[in-house]
Design a protein around this motif. Structure first.
Motif, PDB file in Angstrom:
ATOM      1  N   ARG A 133       0.833  -1.212   0.000  1.00 15.95           N
ATOM      2  CA  ARG A 133       0.000   0.000   0.000  1.00 15.95           C
ATOM      3  C   ARG A 133       0.865   1.260   0.000  1.00 15.95           C
ATOM      4  O   ARG A 133       0.535   2.251  -0.666  1.00 15.95           O
ATOM      5  CB  ARG A 133      -0.929   0.014   1.212  1.00 15.95           C
ATOM      6  CG  ARG A 133      -1.981   1.130   1.147  1.00 15.95           C
ATOM      7  CD  ARG A 133      -2.817   1.198   2.414  1.00 15.95           C
ATOM      8  NE  ARG A 133      -3.541  -0.024   2.681  1.00 15.95           N
ATOM      9  CZ  ARG A 133      -4.727  -0.326   2.138  1.00 15.95           C
ATOM     10  NH1 ARG A 133      -5.309   0.527   1.310  1.00 15.95           N
ATOM     11  NH2 ARG A 133      -5.319  -1.478   2.440  1.00 15.95           N
ATOM     12  N   ASN A 137       0.718   4.271  -2.711  1.00 16.11           N
ATOM     13  CA  ASN A 137       0.394   5.639  -2.285  1.00 16.11           C
ATOM     14  C   ASN A 137       1.605   6.566  -2.222  1.00 16.11           C
ATOM     15  O   ASN A 137       1.503   7.695  -1.760  1.00 16.11           O
ATOM     16  CB  ASN A 137      -0.285   5.615  -0.913  1.00 16.11           C
ATOM     17  CG  ASN A 137      -1.671   5.000  -0.968  1.00 16.11           C
ATOM     18  OD1 ASN A 137      -2.265   4.880  -2.033  1.00 16.11           O
ATOM     19  ND2 ASN A 137      -2.183   4.595   0.183  1.00 16.11           N
ATOM     20  N   SER A 296      -9.606   5.467  -4.245  1.00 10.52           N
ATOM     21  CA  SER A 296      -9.723   6.062  -2.910  1.00 10.52           C
ATOM     22  C   SER A 296      -8.521   6.952  -2.605  1.00 10.52           C
ATOM     23  O   SER A 296      -7.389   6.621  -2.958  1.00 10.52           O
ATOM     24  CB  SER A 296      -9.823   4.967  -1.844  1.00 10.52           C
ATOM     25  OG  SER A 296     -10.992   4.197  -2.039  1.00 10.52           O
ATOM     26  N   GLY A 298      -5.425   8.632  -0.800  1.00 12.79           N
ATOM     27  CA  GLY A 298      -4.391   8.169   0.122  1.00 12.79           C
ATOM     28  C   GLY A 298      -3.835   9.348   0.890  1.00 12.79           C
ATOM     29  O   GLY A 298      -4.581  10.121   1.483  1.00 12.79           O
ATOM     30  N   SER A 309      -5.092  14.613  -2.742  1.00  6.75           N
ATOM     31  CA  SER A 309      -4.503  13.358  -2.276  1.00  6.75           C
ATOM     32  C   SER A 309      -3.915  12.569  -3.430  1.00  6.75           C
ATOM     33  O   SER A 309      -4.193  12.838  -4.596  1.00  6.75           O
ATOM     34  CB  SER A 309      -5.561  12.499  -1.577  1.00  6.75           C
ATOM     35  OG  SER A 309      -6.154  13.180  -0.500  1.00  6.75           O
ATOM     36  N   TYR A 310      -3.103  11.566  -3.071  1.00  8.87           N
ATOM     37  CA  TYR A 310      -2.594  10.633  -4.066  1.00  8.87           C
ATOM     38  C   TYR A 310      -3.008   9.232  -3.636  1.00  8.87           C
ATOM     39  O   TYR A 310      -2.908   8.882  -2.464  1.00  8.87           O
ATOM     40  CB  TYR A 310      -1.069  10.696  -4.161  1.00  8.87           C
ATOM     41  CG  TYR A 310      -0.527   9.951  -5.356  1.00  8.87           C
ATOM     42  CD1 TYR A 310      -0.320  10.604  -6.562  1.00  8.87           C
ATOM     43  CD2 TYR A 310      -0.249   8.593  -5.285  1.00  8.87           C
ATOM     44  CE1 TYR A 310       0.159   9.921  -7.673  1.00  8.87           C
ATOM     45  CE2 TYR A 310       0.228   7.901  -6.395  1.00  8.87           C
ATOM     46  CZ  TYR A 310       0.431   8.571  -7.579  1.00  8.87           C
ATOM     47  OH  TYR A 310       0.891   7.892  -8.689  1.00  8.87           O
ATOM     48  N   GLY A 311      -3.479   8.455  -4.601  1.00 13.71           N
ATOM     49  CA  GLY A 311      -3.867   7.104  -4.249  1.00 13.71           C
ATOM     50  C   GLY A 311      -3.819   6.163  -5.431  1.00 13.71           C
ATOM     51  O   GLY A 311      -4.497   6.375  -6.431  1.00 13.71           O
TER      52      GLY A 311
END
Length: 507
Positions: A133, A137, A296, A298, A309-311
């Motif tokens: 993960r 991310n 979603s 991150g 955000s970055y995801g």
């Protein structure tokens, strides 16, 4: 001279904030004309040889068009023309990981060493802490600069990716795993190797079989070399402000983060699958929940009002709120070398678009990101805007500034030769004073040292570049930097030696 990923997120947030008409009525022929006119005007302004666009709405491509030329033979760009995707590739790698998660073969919160037992970096403890993960991310702790260094080699062997990841055993992290966002290509290189090891296929074969084929992406390729057989567009760079083609082979290790190629027509299939809960023409590449997870947010990138955000291979942030409704935009840019790509998804509106360009200029990188956002605004009824590049003055005008500096240093070179000759004559005539020492030795030496330190210790590191990387991504600027360093370090040392030799003879 930088990808400016963080800046792109901020610019996008700003554009959303001012776009009160971004979700107006569906487009008509006048809207398409506006898009055509805007793209062609910007291509002329920024000397872009070729581009292609694809727009998706309600599970179908509603607009596909190519502009300009694909190469120096004046071959026209079409919606079927492949381009290098650059970092848009990361979303494909993330999708591959999520497919394996759904098959029960990967757990996102499990350390990398479960899948690559030999995996090591300089910090032995951190080596066992980095999770899948965190790689997705971009919170593993790897640096942006380290993630670019692979662009300086051209290893095309079958084991190039594994050899690269094994070579990280001496790499230092800039932060403990999971504590800081730092955009680094290394993360997606490791993910690509995990796909390779877990699936039992090469990364390229996996992407071809599990993503390209189900999505009927017939003009998509897993390497720039293979794409040449499919009439890929050549990549251009504004060499001293004149677009020129550069045919640099990319290492096979780069593929999982920046080496895939596709056309706008094929990319609309990919966009539809992302907008349609993982389905394209009743072919499921990921479950509905899997796609929700893939999109979603991150780690927070920009802690402003929108909290960008970055995801999982995407930049994610809230959309502007027209009619008291909130929309979320999902996007990513890709930068060459010598290509630029942009993909935008707005799931709540079932809207998506892709813009592919066969030129990239890191000195005005932000403007290529602007283009995609503004085209989306035009589509939804907002008048076109023409913002200036967001890079600072020195970066934007680096070619002119460095060219001027080179000219001054060349003039200084000949001035130094003349000054040394005159000083030798004065020594022979016993007219030696401290003034020539200050003028010909100390002041030039200080200037040389300060200029060299600025380039090597400030300019390049601040932009996450090395001199070698500058030659790869900005060839003209890289050449000028080398000339500047030769005229300061090398000639500065020779000039100082000759001056000291003259003084020694006098003494």
């Amino acid at each position: 001279m930088k990808y400016y990923y963080h800046l792109t997120i901020l610019l996008a947030s700003f554009l959303f904030c001012i776009s009160s008409e971004i979700f107006a009525a569906p487009p008509d022929s006048l809207t398409y004309q506006s898009i055509d006119q805007y793209i062609q005007k910007q291509m002329k302004t920024y000397k872009i040889p070729g581009a292609a666009i694809g727009i998706v709405e309600d599970d179908s491509a509603v607009y596909l068009k190519g502009y300009g030329i694909a190469d120096n033979s004046d071959r026209k760009v079409s919606p079927k023309t492949p381009f290098l995707l650059g970092s848009v590739t990361k979303s494909f790698t993330a999708l591959g990981i999520m497919q394996l998660v759904e098959e029960g073969k990967i757990d996102l919160d499990t350390p990398v060493q479960k899948y690559l037992p030999w995996f090591r970096i300089a910090d032995v403890k951190a080596s066992s802490q980095i999770t899948v993960r965190q790689l997705l991310n971009q919170t593993s702790g790897f640096s942006t600069l380290d993630g670019r260094k692979k662009y300086t080699d051209h290893d095309m062997k079958e084991d190039a990716l594994e050899n690269y990841i094994r070579s990280l055993k001496g790499t230092e992290l800039i932060a403990p795993p999971g504590q800081k966002f730092e955009y680094s290509n290394i993360n997606y290189g490791i993910l690509g190797l995990i796909i390779q090891k877990i699936s039992g296929m090469s990364y390229e074969s996996y992407i071809q079989k599990k993503i390209f084929e189900p999505l009927n992406m017939q003009h998509s390729y897993t390497s720039l070399a293979d794409a040449k057989a499919g009439a890929v567009s050549r990549g251009y760079y504004p060499f001293f402000d004149i677009p020129a083609t550069f045919d640099k082979p990319l290492s096979r290790a780069i593929t999982p983060w920046g080496g895939l190629c596709s056309s706008t027509e094929d990319m609309t299939h990919y966009i539809i699958a992302n907008l349609n809960k993982g389905n394209y023409l009743n072919r499921e590449i990921l479950s509905e929940q899997g796609m929700v997870d893939a999109h979603s947010p991150g780690p927070i990138i920009s802690d402003n009002f929108y909290k960008s955000s970055y995801g999982m291979g995407w930049g994610i942030y809230p959309q502007y709120k027209p009619n008291k409704e909130t929309y979320t935009a999902i996007s990513h840019d890709g930068a060459g070398p010598f290509y630029h790509s942009f993909v935008l998804l707005v799931p709540e509106k079932k809207f998506g678009m892709v813009l592919l360009i066969n030129l990239d200029d890191p000195l005005t990188e932000s403007i290529f990101s602007y283009l995609g956002w503004i085209i989306a605004e035009i589509y939804f009824g907002k008048p076109p805007s023409y913002p200036q590049p967001a890079e600072n003055f020195i970066v934007q005008h680096a070619r002119v500034i460095y060219a001027g500096l080179v000219i001054l240093l060349i003039i200084g070179f000949f001035w130094s030769l003349r000054s040394l000759r005159l000083h030798r004559l004065s020594v022979r005539k016993n007219k030696h004073t401290l003034k020539p020492i200050l003028l010909y030795l100390i002041i030039p030496l200080i200037i040389d040292i300060l200029l060299s330190i600025y380039i090597l210790a400030v300019l390049l590191p601040q932009n996450d570049f090395t001199l070698h990387l500058a030659l790869v991504f900005t060839p003209d600027v890289g050449i000028m930097l080398i000339v500047i360093l030769l005229l300061t370090i090398v000639w500065g040392a020779i000039r100082t030696f000759l001056m000291l030799k003259t003084l020694y003879r006098k003494s």
